[in-house]
Design an enzyme around this catalytic site. Structure first.
Site, short mmCIF file in Angstrom:
data_model
loop_
_atom_site.label_atom_id
_atom_site.label_comp_id
_atom_site.label_asym_id
_atom_site.label_seq_id
_atom_site.Cartn_x
_atom_site.Cartn_y
_atom_site.Cartn_z
N SER A 1 -8.65 9.47 -17.99
CA SER A 1 -8.23 8.17 -16.97
C SER A 1 -9.45 8.48 -15.97
O SER A 1 -10.60 9.85 -15.36
CB SER A 1 -7.08 9.00 -16.23
OG SER A 1 -7.66 10.48 -15.87
N LYS B 1 3.15 16.59 -7.36
CA LYS B 1 4.26 16.45 -8.50
C LYS B 1 5.46 17.17 -8.85
O LYS B 1 6.67 16.59 -9.77
CB LYS B 1 2.87 16.40 -10.71
CG LYS B 1 2.46 15.40 -10.36
CD LYS B 1 2.56 13.62 -10.43
CE LYS B 1 1.47 13.19 -10.87
NZ LYS B 1 2.16 11.52 -10.54
N ASP C 1 0.55 -1.03 -0.11
CA ASP C 1 -0.25 -0.45 -0.38
C ASP C 1 0.57 0.80 -0.08
O ASP C 1 1.62 1.34 1.00
CB ASP C 1 -0.60 -0.50 1.54
CG ASP C 1 -2.17 0.97 1.02
OD1 ASP C 1 -2.10 1.67 0.29
OD2 ASP C 1 -2.70 1.18 2.06
#
Length: 407
Positions: free
Chosen positions: A281, A236, A114
Site C-alpha cells: 500500500s 489503532k 478533512d
C-alpha cells in the site's frame, strides 16, 4: 499440451521429453513460489449481498488500492456511496465520474470532510443529522488512515507532523477523527428502523499489538514523539478499544427504544474491526522509502519488490476481508450470538490478541476521556479561529478607513 507430455512420459519415458532435466530442477522452485504466493494473497470472500437502495458513508475510497477496490465493488452491487475526501478538486471529481461510468451507478457522490480537522468533521456530521425525517444510513466503511515514515536509526529521526488542530497526524487521523465522526453520528445509527442491518466497518492493523494506551492523555497531546511506529500502533489500539465501548452504548440505547410497542435487541447496528493483512500500500511504500523518492525507487521498486510481491498482498487483494465483513450473514441480527465488536482477519472472525479488549472499565474510561479532550480541544481551536477572524475584520476596517482618509 499437458496430456501430450504425460503420454510421452508414460509410453516413451522421460528422456523423450525436451528439457526434462531442466524442468525437473526448476519445477520445485516454481511450485514453492506459487504455493507461497497463493498463501500470501489470502482467502477470498465467497459471500454476495444485494446493495441496491442501501446508503453508505465511505472514507479512504480514493487510495487507488484497497479503498478504491471496495468502493468499486460496492458501487457495482448498486450501493449509494457518499465518499468523504480531504478536498473535492478536479482530480477527485474526474475519479468520481469514472467510477460512475465503470460501475454504471450514478448514485456515487463526494463530500468534503478533512478527517484531520475536527471542525470539518463536526460540520459534516451536523449537516448529515440536520434532516427530517432522519436520513437512511446502512453503514459506515472506514478505510482511511495515515502511517508516517519510521525514520532510520542514527541517521534520520522520525519527523512529527501535526493536524490542523495540533495533534500528531497519525493519532488525529487514525483515532481521533474516526472516534469523533462515529460518536457524532450516534443519533443517525439509533434512528434507523429495527429491520435495517447497519454495519460500521473499520480498518485496523496487526501492529496494534505493540501499541500503548494513554488513558489520561488519549489524544497524546503531551507525549514525546520518539517513535512514529508507537504512535501509529497506539492509534489503532485505542480505536479498537473505544469501539468496544461505543458498541455497548449503541446497543443499550437502541434496546431502550420501542418500535410500535415491540422490544428492540440492539443487534441491528454492529461494529466490526477488519485487519486486511500486510499490503503493498501507500503506507508501506512510505515506511520503506522513509519518504524519499530515491529510496522508493532503489529500495522498494528494485531491491525489495520481488520479496514484497511474494509475501504481501496487493492493495486490491486486501479488499476481501472488508467485503466479507460487509456481506457475511454472520453479522445479521438473527445470527448474532452476542453484541460484542467482531474482529475479522483473512475472511474469518477471530479473537482480539490484547487482554485490554476484555477490560470494559478501561474501555469506558478511555472513551469518556477521549470525548472530554476532543470537546476541550474543539473549544480551544474555535476560540483561536474566532480571534483570528475578529483580527482580520479589524485589519480590514482599518485599511478601509485609511483609504477613505487618503481620498
Amino acid at each position: 499440451m499437458p496430456l501430450n507430455i504425460i503420454g510421452t512420459a508414460l509410453l516413451d519415458g522421460t528422456d523423450k521429453i525436451p528439457y526434462y532435466q531442466t524442468i525437473k530442477k526448476v519445477a520445485p522452485y516454481v511450485l514453492a513460489t506459487g504455493a507461497i504466493k497463493y498463501w500470501s494473497r489470502g482467502p477470498s470472500n465467497t459471500w454476495e449481498r444485494k446493495l441496491h437502495g442501501k446508503v453508505y458513508l465511505v472514507t479512504g475510497a480514493t487510495s487507488q488500492g484497497m479503498g478504491t477496490s471496495v468502493a468499486y465493488k460496492m458501487a457495482e452491487l448498486g450501493a449509494q456511496l457518499i465518499i468523504l475526501t480531504r478536498e473535492v478538486d478536479e482530480w477527485v471529481t474526474e475519479w468520481c465520474e469514472e467510477l460512475r461510468e465503470k460501475t454504471k451507478n450514478e448514485l456515487i457522490f463526494v463530500e468534503k470532510c478533512d478527517l484531520s480537522n475536527l471542525w470539518e468533521i463536526r460540520k459534516f456530521a451536523t449537516s448529515w443529522l440536520d434532516n427530517s425525517p432522519p436520513r437512511r444510513l446502512d453503514g459506515v466503511i472506514v478505510m482511511s488512515g495515515d502511517m508516517e515514515p519510521w525514520g532510520i536509526p542514527k541517521i534520520s529521526l522520525p519527523q512529527r507532523r501535526s493536524s490542523k488542530d495540533g495533534l500528531e497526524l497519525q493519532i488525529a487521523t487514525n483515532y481521533v477523527a474516526i472516534f469523533h465522526l462515529l460518536n457524532l453520528l450516534q443519533p443517525s445509527f439509533k434512528a434507523q428502523p429495527p429491520d435495517r442491518d447497519v454495519r460500521i466497518i473499520l480498518a485496523t492493523c496487526w501492529l496494534q499489538v505493540v501499541g500503548d494506551i494513554n488513558i489520561e492523555d488519549p489524544l497524546w497531546q503531551n507525549a514525546k514523539y520518539k517513535s512514529a511506529l508507537k504512535f501509529f500502533a497506539s492509534s489503532k489500539l485505542q480505536l479498537g478499544l473505544s469501539m468496544m465501548e461505543l458498541q455497548r452504548r449503541l446497543t443499550e440505547d437502541i434496546k431502550n427504544q420501542k418500535t410500535n410497542g415491540a422490544e428492540r435487541t440492539g443487534k441491528n447496528v454492529t461494529i466490526t474491526m477488519v485487519q486486511p493483512g500486510t499490503m503493498r500500500s501507500n503506507s508501506l511504500r512510505r515506511v520503506i522509502s522513509n519518504g524519499s523518492v530515491v529510496l522508493l525507487i532503489i529500495l522498494y521498486c528494485i531491491l525489495l519488490y520481488p520479496i514484497l510481491w511474494l509475501f504481501t498482498k496487493s492493495g486490491r487483494r486486501g479488499d476481501q476481508s472488508f467485503l466479507y465483513a460487509l456481506m457475511t450473514p454472520e453479522l445479521e441480527e438473527v445470527n448474532l450470538k452476542d453484541t460484542k465488536v467482531k474482529y475479522i482477519s483473512d475472511c474469518s472472525i477471530v479473537k482480539f490478541a490484547r487482554k485490554e479488549f476484555d477490560d470494559e472499565e478501561l474501555q469506558k474510561k478511555l472513551f469518556d476521556n477521549t470525548e472530554r479532550d476532543i470537546l476541550q480541544l474543539e473549544k480551544k481551536v474555535a476560540a483561536k479561529r474566532n480571534a483570528n477572524k475578529t483580527g482580520n475584520q479589524n485589519s480590514k476596517k482599518k485599511s478601509q478607513n485609511k483609504s477613505r482618509k487618503d481620498d
